[in-house]
Design a protein around this motif. Structure first.
Motif, PDB file in Angstrom:
ATOM      1  N   ARG A   1       4.370  52.176  71.722  1.00 39.64           N
ATOM      2  CA  ARG A   1       5.030  52.206  73.107  1.00 39.64           C
ATOM      3  C   ARG A   1       4.536  53.849  73.505  1.00 39.64           C
ATOM      4  O   ARG A   1       4.385  53.974  74.719  1.00 39.64           O
ATOM      5  CB  ARG A   1       6.349  52.298  73.096  1.00 39.64           C
ATOM      6  N   HIS A   2       4.122  54.421  72.637  1.00 37.94           N
ATOM      7  CA  HIS A   2       3.919  56.126  72.889  1.00 37.94           C
ATOM      8  C   HIS A   2       2.760  56.338  72.141  1.00 37.94           C
ATOM      9  O   HIS A   2       3.170  57.277  71.356  1.00 37.94           O
ATOM     10  CB  HIS A   2       5.025  56.882  72.725  1.00 37.94           C
TER      11      HIS A   2
ATOM     12  N   ARG B   1       5.269  66.466  89.517  1.00 37.88           N
ATOM     13  CA  ARG B   1       6.044  65.030  89.561  1.00 37.88           C
ATOM     14  C   ARG B   1       7.476  65.147  89.713  1.00 37.88           C
ATOM     15  O   ARG B   1       8.189  64.172  90.270  1.00 37.88           O
ATOM     16  CB  ARG B   1       5.894  64.488  88.109  1.00 37.88           C
TER      17      ARG B   1
ATOM     18  N   GLU C   1       6.919  59.713  80.560  1.00 36.95           N
ATOM     19  CA  GLU C   1       6.336  59.032  81.521  1.00 36.95           C
ATOM     20  C   GLU C   1       4.927  59.322  81.845  1.00 36.95           C
ATOM     21  O   GLU C   1       3.968  58.756  81.649  1.00 36.95           O
ATOM     22  CB  GLU C   1       7.020  58.727  82.700  1.00 36.95           C
ATOM     23  N   LEU C   2       4.706  60.577  81.787  1.00 33.71           N
ATOM     24  CA  LEU C   2       3.419  60.937  82.220  1.00 33.71           C
ATOM     25  C   LEU C   2       2.616  61.054  80.746  1.00 33.71           C
ATOM     26  O   LEU C   2       1.480  60.735  81.080  1.00 33.71           O
ATOM     27  CB  LEU C   2       3.465  62.697  82.556  1.00 33.71           C
TER      28      LEU C   2
ATOM     29  N   ASP D   1       2.826  58.874  78.267  1.00 37.25           N
ATOM     30  CA  ASP D   1       2.623  57.470  78.328  1.00 37.25           C
ATOM     31  C   ASP D   1       1.399  56.971  79.097  1.00 37.25           C
ATOM     32  O   ASP D   1       0.648  56.113  78.561  1.00 37.25           O
ATOM     33  CB  ASP D   1       3.844  56.563  78.422  1.00 37.25           C
ATOM     34  N   ARG D   2       1.427  57.631  80.073  1.00 34.10           N
ATOM     35  CA  ARG D   2       0.291  57.040  81.178  1.00 34.10           C
ATOM     36  C   ARG D   2      -0.937  57.547  81.181  1.00 34.10           C
ATOM     37  O   ARG D   2      -2.019  57.013  81.125  1.00 34.10           O
ATOM     38  CB  ARG D   2       0.773  57.070  82.547  1.00 34.10           C
ATOM     39  N   GLU D   3      -0.898  58.977  80.743  1.00 31.51           N
ATOM     40  CA  GLU D   3      -2.080  59.760  81.097  1.00 31.51           C
ATOM     41  C   GLU D   3      -2.523  60.605  79.552  1.00 31.51           C
ATOM     42  O   GLU D   3      -3.779  61.080  79.370  1.00 31.51           O
ATOM     43  CB  GLU D   3      -2.181  60.837  81.943  1.00 31.51           C
TER      44      GLU D   3
ATOM     45  N   TRP E   1       0.548  58.559  72.390  1.00 29.45           N
ATOM     46  CA  TRP E   1       0.221  60.095  72.164  1.00 29.45           C
ATOM     47  C   TRP E   1       0.932  60.822  71.077  1.00 29.45           C
ATOM     48  O   TRP E   1       0.407  61.901  70.604  1.00 29.45           O
ATOM     49  CB  TRP E   1       0.674  60.697  73.629  1.00 29.45           C
TER      50      TRP E   1
END
Length: 261
Positions: A121-122, A64, A46-47, A49-51, A124
Motif C-alpha cells: 500500500r505504501h 495541498r 497520500e502525496l 503514496d501517489r508520487e 515509499w
C-alpha cells in the motif's frame, strides 16, 4: 538504497509529536483550528503514496493543504519529523490478522503478510532506513502485538526480538525487490514478461548451453515457470517458508532443552 532514515529530526520534538495525544491538554480556548497534525500526516501519506517520498516537500504539502509553508512549520518542524509521524501512523493503522488460536507458524506468517501488505500500500516505505525507528505509540503497539506470535515458545527475550527482526527484515528486503521491479516496469513501460520476450532471440544466441549447462537448464525452467527471470510473489512465498523453517529449528531446540531439564 534507502534515501531517508527515521529518527533524523529533532528527537525531543519528534517524540513530543508522536505521543501528543498522550500528553496533558494545554486547555486552549477558542475555535478549533482548521488544520492539525493528523490532517497533515494524512495528506503527506497520500502525496507520498501517489508520487513517492522524494516528491514530498513541505512546500508541496502546504500547497495541498492550502496554507503557507510557514504555517505548516508551526505544526511540524520539517520533513524528517514528518516522515517519523507518517510511519508511526501507518503502524498504528495496520490490520492485526494473526489468529490467536493458531500455532506459532500461522501467527508469524500472518504477521509477515500484514507487513508485506503495508509495503504494497505504501511502496515509499522501502526508501526509509529504520535502524533508529520512531518510538511512537503506533510502533510500540505493533511491536507488542507481533511479539505475541513468539510468546510461550521457549525463546528468551533477546531471541524473541531477534526472531521478529529476522522475519520483518526478510519482508522489508522482499518488498524492496518488488518495488524496484515495479519501478523498472513503470519506467520502461514494459512488463517483465514483455521485456524478456523482446530480448529472448539475442539471449538465445549468446547463452551457450554447452558453456553454461547448469545456468541454462535452471534459468530456462525458472523463466518458463515465472514468465520472467524473477517473480516477486514466488520469491516472497518461498523465502518466507524457509525463514519459518529456520525459526522452527530454533524453537524446537529450545523446547527440547526445556523438556530435558
Amino acid at each position: 538504497m534507502a534515501t531517508h532514515r527515521s529518527g533524523a529530526g529533532d528527537p525531543a520534538r519528534t517524540l513530543e509529536l508522536l505521543w501528543r495525544k498522550d500528553l496533558p491538554s494545554a486547555g486552549q480556548r477558542g475555535p478549533k483550528p482548521a488544520l492539525n497534525v493528523d490532517a497533515i500526516i494524512a495528506s503527506a501519506v497520500e502525496l507520498a503514496d501517489r508520487e513517492g517520498l522524494e516528491a514530498l516537500t513541505m512546500r508541496k504539502l502546504a500547497e495541498r493543504l492550502s496554507v503557507g509553508p510557514m504555517t505548516l512549520y508551526t505544526y511540524v518542524p520539517g520533513k524528517a519529523e514528518l516522515v517519523d509521524l507518517m510511519l508511526d501512523q501507518l503502524y498504528a493503522d495496520m490490520p492485526r490478522r494473526a489468529p490467536d488460536e493458531a500455532g506459532w507458524r500461522a501467527r508469524l506468517e500472518a504477521v509477515a503478510r500484514d507487513n508485506q501488505a503495508l509495503y504494497e500500500r505504501h511502496a515509499w516505505m522501502t526508501d526509509v532506513a529504520t535502524s533508529r525507528p520512531p518510538l511512537g505509540p503506533g510502533l510500540m503497539a505493533k511491536y507488542e502485538y507481533e511479539l505475541g506470535a513468539l510468546e510461550g515458545l521457549g525463546l528468551d527475550e533477546v531471541e524473541m526480538d531477534a526472531a521478529l527482526t529476522f522475519v520483518l527484515g526478510f519482508v522489508e528486503s522482499s518488498a524492496r525487490g518488488t518495488s524496484r521491479a515495479r519501478s523498472a516496469a513503470a519506467e520502461t513501460a514494459r512488463t517483465e514478461e514483455s521485456w524478456w520476450k523482446a530480448h529472448e532471440p539475442l539471449l538465445a544466441r549468446l547463452m551457450d548451453p554447452a558453456r553454461f549447462p547448469l545456468a541454462s537448464r535452471v534459468g530456462s525452467a525458472a523463466g518458463a515457470a515465472h514468465g520472467a527471470a524473477y517473480s516477486p510473489d514466488h520469491a516472497f512465498g518461498f523465502g518466507l517458508q524457509r525463514v519459518l523453517d529456520g525459526l522452527g529449528t530454533l524453537i524446537q531446540s529450545r523446547q527440547s532443552r526445556r523438556r530435558s531439564r
